[in-house]
Write a protein that holds these residues in place. Structure first.
Motif, PDB file in Angstrom:
ATOM      1  N   GLU A  40      -6.614  13.052  -2.956  1.00 27.13           N
ATOM      2  CA  GLU A  40      -6.210  11.998  -1.698  1.00 27.13           C
ATOM      3  C   GLU A  40      -5.044  12.338  -0.810  1.00 27.13           C
ATOM      4  OE1 GLU A  40      -7.002   7.486  -1.978  1.00 27.13           O
ATOM      5  OE2 GLU A  40      -8.442   8.030  -2.643  1.00 27.13           O
ATOM      6  N   LEU A  41      -3.720  12.456  -2.268  1.00 26.28           N
ATOM      7  CA  LEU A  41      -2.323  13.232  -1.509  1.00 26.28           C
ATOM      8  C   LEU A  41      -2.416  14.659  -1.817  1.00 26.28           C
ATOM      9  CD1 LEU A  41       0.361  12.144  -4.654  1.00 26.28           C
ATOM     10  CD2 LEU A  41       0.127  11.063  -2.244  1.00 26.28           C
ATOM     11  N   LYS A  42      -3.010  15.763  -2.107  1.00 27.31           N
ATOM     12  CA  LYS A  42      -3.742  16.434  -1.407  1.00 27.31           C
ATOM     13  C   LYS A  42      -3.567  16.999  -0.211  1.00 27.31           C
ATOM     14  CE  LYS A  42      -3.478  21.279  -2.013  1.00 27.31           C
ATOM     15  NZ  LYS A  42      -2.348  21.651  -0.627  1.00 27.31           N
ATOM     16  N   GLU A  43      -4.818  15.314   0.402  1.00 28.00           N
ATOM     17  CA  GLU A  43      -5.405  16.097   1.738  1.00 28.00           C
ATOM     18  C   GLU A  43      -4.917  15.535   2.648  1.00 28.00           C
ATOM     19  OE1 GLU A  43      -8.988  12.947   1.434  1.00 28.00           O
ATOM     20  OE2 GLU A  43     -10.070  14.488   0.000  1.00 28.00           O
ATOM     21  N   HIS A  44      -3.988  14.972   2.452  1.00 26.33           N
ATOM     22  CA  HIS A  44      -2.395  13.824   3.779  1.00 26.33           C
ATOM     23  C   HIS A  44      -0.993  14.795   3.590  1.00 26.33           C
ATOM     24  CE1 HIS A  44      -4.941  10.846   4.309  1.00 26.33           C
ATOM     25  NE2 HIS A  44      -5.558  11.163   3.165  1.00 26.33           N
ATOM     26  N   GLU A  45      -1.303  15.821   2.623  1.00 21.69           N
ATOM     27  CA  GLU A  45       0.123  16.556   2.374  1.00 21.69           C
ATOM     28  C   GLU A  45       0.825  16.993   3.828  1.00 21.69           C
ATOM     29  OE1 GLU A  45       1.484  20.727   0.063  1.00 21.69           O
ATOM     30  OE2 GLU A  45      -0.654  20.453   0.298  1.00 21.69           O
ATOM     31  N   GLY A  46       1.418  16.343   3.837  1.00 22.47           N
ATOM     32  CA  GLY A  46       2.354  16.971   5.369  1.00 22.47           C
ATOM     33  C   GLY A  46       2.151  15.642   6.565  1.00 22.47           C
ATOM     34  N   GLU A  47       1.239  14.705   6.132  1.00 20.05           N
ATOM     35  CA  GLU A  47       1.748  13.456   7.121  1.00 20.05           C
ATOM     36  C   GLU A  47       2.322  12.428   6.164  1.00 20.05           C
ATOM     37  OE1 GLU A  47      -2.187  11.491   6.747  1.00 20.05           O
ATOM     38  OE2 GLU A  47      -3.588  13.494   7.132  1.00 20.05           O
ATOM     39  N   GLU A  48       3.131  11.372   7.204  1.00 21.08           N
ATOM     40  CA  GLU A  48       4.385  10.795   7.326  1.00 21.08           C
ATOM     41  C   GLU A  48       4.116   9.979   5.751  1.00 21.08           C
ATOM     42  OE1 GLU A  48       5.548   6.889   9.486  1.00 21.08           O
ATOM     43  OE2 GLU A  48       4.754   8.386  10.804  1.00 21.08           O
ATOM     44  N   LYS A  49       2.421   9.465   5.435  1.00 24.63           N
ATOM     45  CA  LYS A  49       2.481   8.687   4.178  1.00 24.63           C
ATOM     46  C   LYS A  49       1.827   9.619   3.263  1.00 24.63           C
ATOM     47  CE  LYS A  49       0.732   4.337   2.223  1.00 24.63           C
ATOM     48  NZ  LYS A  49      -0.714   4.198   1.497  1.00 24.63           N
ATOM     49  N   GLU A  50       2.307  10.320   2.475  1.00 23.30           N
ATOM     50  CA  GLU A  50       1.912  11.044   0.988  1.00 23.30           C
ATOM     51  C   GLU A  50       2.549  10.377  -0.143  1.00 23.30           C
ATOM     52  OE1 GLU A  50       4.302  15.456   1.204  1.00 23.30           O
ATOM     53  OE2 GLU A  50       3.056  15.608   2.675  1.00 23.30           O
ATOM     54  N   THR A  51       2.653   9.251  -0.216  1.00 25.10           N
ATOM     55  CA  THR A  51       3.022   9.053  -1.759  1.00 25.10           C
ATOM     56  C   THR A  51       2.297   8.649  -2.502  1.00 25.10           C
ATOM     57  OG1 THR A  51       4.100   7.042  -0.330  1.00 25.10           O
ATOM     58  CG2 THR A  51       5.014   8.736  -0.339  1.00 25.10           C
ATOM     59  N   HIS A  52       1.917   8.000  -3.909  1.00 23.25           N
ATOM     60  CA  HIS A  52       0.864   7.322  -4.035  1.00 23.25           C
ATOM     61  C   HIS A  52       2.272   6.251  -5.216  1.00 23.25           C
ATOM     62  CE1 HIS A  52      -1.935   6.331  -6.871  1.00 23.25           C
ATOM     63  NE2 HIS A  52      -1.759   6.942  -8.063  1.00 23.25           N
ATOM     64  N   PHE A  53       1.291   5.130  -6.010  1.00 25.03           N
ATOM     65  CA  PHE A  53       2.003   3.989  -5.533  1.00 25.03           C
ATOM     66  C   PHE A  53       1.094   3.652  -7.279  1.00 25.03           C
ATOM     67  CE2 PHE A  53       1.820  -0.628  -7.618  1.00 25.03           C
ATOM     68  CZ  PHE A  53       3.271  -0.876  -7.123  1.00 25.03           C
ATOM     69  N   MET A  54       2.567   4.285  -8.256  1.00 21.37           N
ATOM     70  CA  MET A  54       1.365   4.371  -9.171  1.00 21.37           C
ATOM     71  C   MET A  54       1.074   3.041 -10.262  1.00 21.37           C
ATOM     72  SD  MET A  54       3.561   7.340 -10.809  1.00 21.37           S
ATOM     73  CE  MET A  54       4.011   6.973 -13.039  1.00 21.37           C
ATOM     74  N   GLY A  55       1.780   1.669  -9.280  1.00 22.50           N
ATOM     75  CA  GLY A  55       2.272   1.067 -10.066  1.00 22.50           C
ATOM     76  C   GLY A  55       3.020   0.557 -10.623  1.00 22.50           C
ATOM     77  N   ALA A  56       3.630  -0.456 -11.366  1.00 29.08           N
ATOM     78  CA  ALA A  56       4.865  -1.198 -11.936  1.00 29.08           C
ATOM     79  C   ALA A  56       5.517   0.029 -12.750  1.00 29.08           C
ATOM     80  CB  ALA A  56       4.966  -2.724 -12.448  1.00 29.08           C
TER      81      ALA A  56
END
Length: 146
Positions: free
Chosen positions: A75-91
């Motif tokens: 999913e991160l790869k699909e949104h590469e270059g977009e504003e929201k290209e992060t993944h919340f790993m959890g605490a």
């Protein structure tokens, strides 16, 4: 829920003293908790040492957890270059540990499965890059992360 609160315990180290905090314990003034946003790169590409304490469970992720992580990475790869290209790993919970090496050392209290899995993934990517003679790519993975 009551049982959860009775069992909940965080172990912290501050000024060389070990404290055990539960839901009914007051934190001593010198013990501090700090929440921060940090990237995986910020964790792995730092002078810090991360130590998995002996009381942590053994590595237990299997296909379902790996598949979920891989899906999140895709999913991160699909949104590469977009504003929201992060993944919340959890605490991720770290506790400062004085180990005498000079570099900051942290006990990994929560998040060891995720950190270890992502580190293993980076090792595998580096090894594949090396085996296909992509030395530059292997170095790009090794130098800042491993």
């Amino acid at each position: 829920m009551k049982m959860f609160w009775k069992m909940f315990c965080v172990v912290g180290r501050s000024s060389g003293n070990i404290y055990s905090f539960s839901s009914t314990t007051h934190f001593p003034p010198e013990a501090q908790m700090k929440a921060d946003n940090i990237t995986l790169q910020g964790i792995l590409n730092s002078p810090n040492h991360y130590i998995i304490p002996v009381f942590q469970r053994y590595y237990s992720w299997r296909r379902p957890e790996w598949a979920q992580l891989w899906e999140n990475l895709m999913e991160l790869k699909e949104h590469e270059g977009e504003e929201k290209e992060t993944h919340f790993m959890g605490a991720l919970v770290f506790v400062l540990e004085a180990d005498g090496t000079g570099a900051p050392s942290f006990l990994v209290i929560d998040g060891q499965q995720r950190l270890l899995t992502l580190s293993l993934l980076l090792c595998a990517l580096r090894n594949v890059a090396r085996s296909h003679e992509f030395a530059e790519l292997a170095a790009e993975i090794t130098d800042p992360y491993l």
